[in-house]
Design a protein around this motif. Structure first.
Motif, PDB file in Angstrom:
ATOM      1  N   MET A   1      33.613  -7.471  26.977  1.00  0.00           N
ATOM      2  CA  MET A   1      32.931  -6.640  28.051  1.00  0.00           C
ATOM      3  C   MET A   1      33.670  -5.338  28.454  1.00  0.00           C
ATOM      4  SD  MET A   1      33.069  -9.864  31.010  1.00  0.00           S
ATOM      5  CE  MET A   1      32.408  -8.754  32.507  1.00  0.00           C
ATOM      6  N   GLU A   2      34.904  -5.331  28.324  1.00  0.00           N
ATOM      7  CA  GLU A   2      35.701  -4.239  28.645  1.00  0.00           C
ATOM      8  C   GLU A   2      35.487  -3.213  27.305  1.00  0.00           C
ATOM      9  OE1 GLU A   2      40.222  -2.980  28.731  1.00  0.00           O
ATOM     10  OE2 GLU A   2      39.638  -4.112  30.284  1.00  0.00           O
ATOM     11  N   GLY A   3      35.704  -3.697  25.930  1.00  0.00           N
ATOM     12  CA  GLY A   3      35.568  -2.946  24.629  1.00  0.00           C
ATOM     13  C   GLY A   3      34.212  -2.450  24.750  1.00  0.00           C
ATOM     14  N   LEU A   4      33.363  -3.328  24.499  1.00  0.00           N
ATOM     15  CA  LEU A   4      31.966  -2.929  24.176  1.00  0.00           C
ATOM     16  C   LEU A   4      30.967  -2.475  25.051  1.00  0.00           C
ATOM     17  CD1 LEU A   4      31.284  -5.492  21.405  1.00  0.00           C
ATOM     18  CD2 LEU A   4      32.474  -3.374  21.225  1.00  0.00           C
ATOM     19  N   GLY A   5      31.202  -2.668  26.446  1.00  0.00           N
ATOM     20  CA  GLY A   5      30.481  -2.028  27.418  1.00  0.00           C
ATOM     21  C   GLY A   5      28.988  -2.591  27.235  1.00  0.00           C
ATOM     22  N   SER A   6      28.161  -1.876  27.413  1.00  0.00           N
ATOM     23  CA  SER A   6      26.667  -2.095  27.324  1.00  0.00           C
ATOM     24  C   SER A   6      26.352  -2.768  26.189  1.00  0.00           C
ATOM     25  CB  SER A   6      25.683  -0.751  27.666  1.00  0.00           C
ATOM     26  OG  SER A   6      26.032   0.024  26.699  1.00  0.00           O
ATOM     27  N   ALA A   7      27.162  -2.372  24.965  1.00  0.00           N
ATOM     28  CA  ALA A   7      26.757  -2.945  23.690  1.00  0.00           C
ATOM     29  C   ALA A   7      26.954  -4.533  23.645  1.00  0.00           C
ATOM     30  CB  ALA A   7      27.394  -2.457  22.506  1.00  0.00           C
ATOM     31  N   PHE A   8      27.739  -5.012  24.474  1.00  0.00           N
ATOM     32  CA  PHE A   8      27.922  -6.473  24.671  1.00  0.00           C
ATOM     33  C   PHE A   8      26.661  -7.012  25.692  1.00  0.00           C
ATOM     34  CE2 PHE A   8      29.812 -10.098  27.326  1.00  0.00           C
ATOM     35  CZ  PHE A   8      29.739 -11.024  26.052  1.00  0.00           C
ATOM     36  N   ALA A   9      25.766  -8.053  24.877  1.00  0.00           N
ATOM     37  CA  ALA A   9      24.764  -8.586  25.617  1.00  0.00           C
ATOM     38  C   ALA A   9      24.964  -9.835  26.434  1.00  0.00           C
ATOM     39  CB  ALA A   9      23.679  -9.023  24.440  1.00  0.00           C
ATOM     40  N   GLY A  10      25.909 -10.656  26.293  1.00  0.00           N
ATOM     41  CA  GLY A  10      26.208 -11.722  26.901  1.00  0.00           C
ATOM     42  C   GLY A  10      26.655 -12.803  26.171  1.00  0.00           C
TER      43      GLY A  10
END
Length: 294
Positions: free
Chosen positions: A75-84
């Motif tokens: 969540m912190e490292g990838l931001g919006s690239a993290f889908a869930g």
């Protein structure tokens, strides 16, 4: 609130023989090294343009608390690239999307309940027809490899080509994606509008290579599992925390055995006689055995 899990994980896993005898600081160093490993992977992944990645690591995770920490790191490292995450409890607690696809168990159970070979041949499509009635959008993802991807697509009804995408979960991932692209083109579908989810044996090198090969040709996503939530390789003596292959599948339905063939014969499961029957019914010929990466 971001949580450092070292002592909490010790309490969760205190009965594990491999952790017995570890002092407080030794344990903290172990988890600090594992955290560093995860974060180094995140730092590489955040440089990939257009990355979309989800946590699929529940089944083979080191522990629940460790998976929770890994999700927070993404969540912190990838931001919006993290889908869930596929873990619904973590998704709820961390307020991220609960994400996943249908599973191999569904066609396995439908097939085990088939009364004859003709029903068996149609079982993988009947289960998706039922799924189609209840789900839409990104939940319409085909998981085609239960009894062999190539044969599944060759015999698939036309309406399945209109689904959102395909999940590649065994065999050579690049070849599986190329097979899907050719199939969509044969059915008049634009592959650039379709989603391919890679979810087998992933780590950073493979994610980088697959993203580079298929970005722009299809919509690319990754369901990252074991090497996200259980990469403790080489961190303790005798490598006793290294991940191992763990399979969770239905083994019978109404007293009838289930079968999974996969695109990798090393992943096949079920009674030998039934495996041979399924290979005949689904037209599975020679397959290339590949190392099972946990």
């Amino acid at each position: 609130m971001w949580e450092i899990p070292a002592l909490a994980v010790l309490m969760e896993l205190r009965s594990r023989a491999v952790l017995k005898g570890m002092g407080r600081f030794e344990l903290q160093v172990l988890y600090a090294r594992a955290m560093t490993r995860v974060w180094e992977k995140v730092e590489r992944l955040r440089r990939i343009e257009g990355l979309r990645l989800a946590d699929f690591g529940t089944r083979r995770r080191h522990s629940f608390l460790w998976q929770d920490w890994c999700v927070q790191a993404l969540m912190e490292g990838l931001g919006s690239a993290f889908a869930g995450t596929s873990n619904c409890l973590i998704a709820m607690r961390r307020e991220v999307e609960a994400i996943g696809t249908n599973a191999h168990e569904l066609p396995m159970v439908y097939s085990a309940l088939a009364r004859d070979d003709a029903e068996l041949a149609q079982a993988p499509y009947r289960v998706l027809a039922d799924w189609h009635e209840e789900h839409e959008g990104n939940l319409r993802i085909i998981l085609p490899d239960t009894f062999g991807t190539a044969g599944f697509l060759d015999r698939a009804p036309d309406w399945l080509a209109r689904w959102t995408g395909i999940r590649i979960d065994s065999g050579d991932p690049a070849e599986g994606a190329e097979t899907a692209i050719r199939w969509w083109k044969r059915h008049g579908e634009n592959p650039a509008d379709k989603l391919i989810i890679f979810s087998d044996g992933l780590d950073v090198d493979r994610i980088e290579a697959l993203q580079a090969r298929f970005a722009g040709r299809v919509k690319v996503s990754f369901g990252w599992g074991t090497m996200l939530t259980n990469d403790f390789r080489g961190l303790v003596a005798d490598d006793r925390l290294a991940p191992f292959s763990l399979v969770c599948k239905a083994v019978a339905a109404n007293g009838r055995p289930t079968v999974k063939l996969s695109d990798n014969p090393n992943k096949a499961m079920g009674p030998a006689s039934e495996i041979e029957r399924y290979k005949r019914v689904f037209g599975v010929g020679m397959q290339t055995a590949q190392e099972v990466i946990v």
